[in-house]
Write a protein that holds these residues in place. Sequence first.
Motif, mmCIF file in Angstrom:
data_model
loop_
_atom_site.group_PDB
_atom_site.id
_atom_site.type_symbol
_atom_site.label_atom_id
_atom_site.label_comp_id
_atom_site.label_asym_id
_atom_site.label_seq_id
_atom_site.Cartn_x
_atom_site.Cartn_y
_atom_site.Cartn_z
ATOM 1 N N ASP A 99 0.828 -1.210 0.000
ATOM 2 C CA ASP A 99 0.000 0.000 0.000
ATOM 3 C C ASP A 99 0.861 1.257 0.000
ATOM 4 O O ASP A 99 0.554 2.236 -0.682
ATOM 5 C CB ASP A 99 -0.931 0.011 1.212
ATOM 6 C CG ASP A 99 -2.015 -1.054 1.147
ATOM 7 O OD1 ASP A 99 -2.233 -1.635 0.070
ATOM 8 O OD2 ASP A 99 -2.637 -1.306 2.201
ATOM 9 N N PHE A 100 1.940 1.218 0.742
ATOM 10 C CA PHE A 100 2.852 2.353 0.810
ATOM 11 C C PHE A 100 3.430 2.656 -0.574
ATOM 12 O O PHE A 100 3.397 3.796 -1.038
ATOM 13 C CB PHE A 100 3.971 2.045 1.816
ATOM 14 C CG PHE A 100 5.010 3.113 1.921
ATOM 15 C CD1 PHE A 100 4.753 4.288 2.603
ATOM 16 C CD2 PHE A 100 6.255 2.945 1.336
ATOM 17 C CE1 PHE A 100 5.710 5.285 2.701
ATOM 18 C CE2 PHE A 100 7.211 3.934 1.429
ATOM 19 C CZ PHE A 100 6.946 5.106 2.107
ATOM 20 N N HIS A 101 3.924 1.631 -1.243
ATOM 21 C CA HIS A 101 4.515 1.843 -2.568
ATOM 22 C C HIS A 101 3.461 2.221 -3.610
ATOM 23 O O HIS A 101 3.743 3.013 -4.518
ATOM 24 C CB HIS A 101 5.316 0.613 -2.989
ATOM 25 C CG HIS A 101 6.605 0.510 -2.251
ATOM 26 N ND1 HIS A 101 7.708 1.258 -2.587
ATOM 27 C CD2 HIS A 101 6.974 -0.219 -1.174
ATOM 28 C CE1 HIS A 101 8.699 0.987 -1.755
ATOM 29 N NE2 HIS A 101 8.268 0.096 -0.881
ATOM 30 N N ARG A 102 2.256 1.695 -3.464
ATOM 31 C CA ARG A 102 1.173 2.077 -4.377
ATOM 32 C C ARG A 102 0.884 3.562 -4.238
ATOM 33 O O ARG A 102 0.738 4.281 -5.221
ATOM 34 C CB ARG A 102 -0.079 1.255 -4.079
ATOM 35 C CG ARG A 102 -1.262 1.615 -4.970
ATOM 36 C CD ARG A 102 -2.469 0.745 -4.685
ATOM 37 N NE ARG A 102 -2.807 0.617 -3.280
ATOM 38 C CZ ARG A 102 -3.575 1.469 -2.606
ATOM 39 N NH1 ARG A 102 -4.065 2.539 -3.199
ATOM 40 N NH2 ARG A 102 -3.845 1.266 -1.326
ATOM 41 N N ARG A 103 0.838 4.039 -2.997
ATOM 42 C CA ARG A 103 0.578 5.467 -2.767
ATOM 43 C C ARG A 103 1.695 6.349 -3.324
ATOM 44 O O ARG A 103 1.458 7.497 -3.681
ATOM 45 C CB ARG A 103 0.391 5.758 -1.289
ATOM 46 C CG ARG A 103 -0.940 5.294 -0.775
ATOM 47 C CD ARG A 103 -1.105 5.719 0.671
ATOM 48 N NE ARG A 103 -2.381 5.303 1.173
ATOM 49 C CZ ARG A 103 -3.376 6.133 1.420
ATOM 50 N NH1 ARG A 103 -3.245 7.412 1.212
ATOM 51 N NH2 ARG A 103 -4.512 5.671 1.894
ATOM 52 N N LEU A 104 2.897 5.788 -3.373
ATOM 53 C CA LEU A 104 4.012 6.535 -3.959
ATOM 54 C C LEU A 104 4.011 6.463 -5.486
ATOM 55 O O LEU A 104 4.837 7.080 -6.131
ATOM 56 C CB LEU A 104 5.350 5.988 -3.435
ATOM 57 C CG LEU A 104 5.663 6.263 -1.968
ATOM 58 C CD1 LEU A 104 6.972 5.583 -1.574
ATOM 59 C CD2 LEU A 104 5.752 7.765 -1.702
ATOM 60 N N GLY A 105 3.088 5.689 -6.042
ATOM 61 C CA GLY A 105 3.011 5.539 -7.491
ATOM 62 C C GLY A 105 3.941 4.465 -8.027
ATOM 63 O O GLY A 105 4.128 4.358 -9.230
ATOM 64 N N GLN A 106 4.488 3.671 -7.161
ATOM 65 C CA GLN A 106 5.399 2.597 -7.556
ATOM 66 C C GLN A 106 4.599 1.307 -7.725
ATOM 67 O O GLN A 106 4.746 0.341 -6.984
ATOM 68 C CB GLN A 106 6.505 2.434 -6.515
ATOM 69 C CG GLN A 106 7.346 3.679 -6.363
ATOM 70 C CD GLN A 106 8.303 3.598 -5.188
ATOM 71 O OE1 GLN A 106 8.137 2.805 -4.271
ATOM 72 N NE2 GLN A 106 9.321 4.443 -5.212
ATOM 73 N N TRP A 107 3.765 1.298 -8.757
ATOM 74 C CA TRP A 107 2.812 0.219 -8.967
ATOM 75 C C TRP A 107 3.480 -1.119 -9.255
ATOM 76 O O TRP A 107 2.981 -2.162 -8.828
ATOM 77 C CB TRP A 107 1.862 0.576 -10.095
ATOM 78 C CG TRP A 107 0.722 1.422 -9.638
ATOM 79 C CD1 TRP A 107 0.640 2.787 -9.666
ATOM 80 C CD2 TRP A 107 -0.497 0.970 -9.057
ATOM 81 N NE1 TRP A 107 -0.564 3.194 -9.149
ATOM 82 C CE2 TRP A 107 -1.277 2.095 -8.777
ATOM 83 C CE3 TRP A 107 -1.005 -0.300 -8.761
ATOM 84 C CZ2 TRP A 107 -2.549 2.006 -8.208
ATOM 85 C CZ3 TRP A 107 -2.266 -0.384 -8.206
ATOM 86 C CH2 TRP A 107 -3.019 0.764 -7.932
ATOM 87 N N GLU A 108 4.554 -1.124 -10.000
ATOM 88 C CA GLU A 108 5.209 -2.396 -10.337
ATOM 89 C C GLU A 108 5.711 -3.094 -9.076
ATOM 90 O O GLU A 108 5.546 -4.297 -8.914
ATOM 91 C CB GLU A 108 6.362 -2.179 -11.322
ATOM 92 C CG GLU A 108 5.915 -1.776 -12.708
ATOM 93 C CD GLU A 108 5.076 -2.836 -13.412
ATOM 94 O OE1 GLU A 108 5.298 -4.043 -13.193
ATOM 95 O OE2 GLU A 108 4.188 -2.440 -14.182
ATOM 96 N N TYR A 109 6.322 -2.327 -8.192
ATOM 97 C CA TYR A 109 6.816 -2.899 -6.938
ATOM 98 C C TYR A 109 5.642 -3.346 -6.067
ATOM 99 O O TYR A 109 5.659 -4.433 -5.492
ATOM 100 C CB TYR A 109 7.702 -1.885 -6.209
ATOM 101 C CG TYR A 109 8.403 -2.467 -5.010
ATOM 102 C CD1 TYR A 109 9.443 -3.384 -5.170
ATOM 103 C CD2 TYR A 109 8.022 -2.124 -3.725
ATOM 104 C CE1 TYR A 109 10.074 -3.931 -4.067
ATOM 105 C CE2 TYR A 109 8.653 -2.668 -2.617
ATOM 106 C CZ TYR A 109 9.679 -3.567 -2.802
ATOM 107 O OH TYR A 109 10.299 -4.122 -1.706
ATOM 108 N N ALA A 110 4.621 -2.517 -5.997
ATOM 109 C CA ALA A 110 3.440 -2.853 -5.204
ATOM 110 C C ALA A 110 2.776 -4.117 -5.743
ATOM 111 O O ALA A 110 2.352 -4.985 -4.969
ATOM 112 C CB ALA A 110 2.456 -1.688 -5.203
#
Length: 118
Positions: free
Chosen positions: A36-47
């Motif tokens: 969720d943290f990485h998704r909020r940062l826009g790092q969708w691939e990692y999320a």
Amino acid sequence: IQGIEQGRLYGSIFSDLGVLRSVLPESAAVRQLIGDFHRRLGQWEYARAIYRQVLETEGGNVDALLSLGSYYFLKGEFATAGQYFQRAAAIDPPAAAAYYNLSLAHSEAYQFEESRQA
């Protein structure tokens, strides 16, 4: 979380997440939080990779299914997005978000009757 929502990162959030992960390496909840943290940062691939790990241990995790469905929706892969939304809806039938997102995925794929049903 408020700092992230305001576009500001400060403090030791990455260190804290690293400690959490090392203390509870098998915790699906910790993985979900990191995803969720990485998704909020826009790092969708990692999320996306993290959400898949969550599903390996908790195949019925509605939040992870919805997040993966959202990832594929944003990529324009509406059929795959719909599959994740359907899985989420099947697990928790009253989940309004799953049905709403499923209807959007069907609509984007020009499946209007399926969209109305969802």
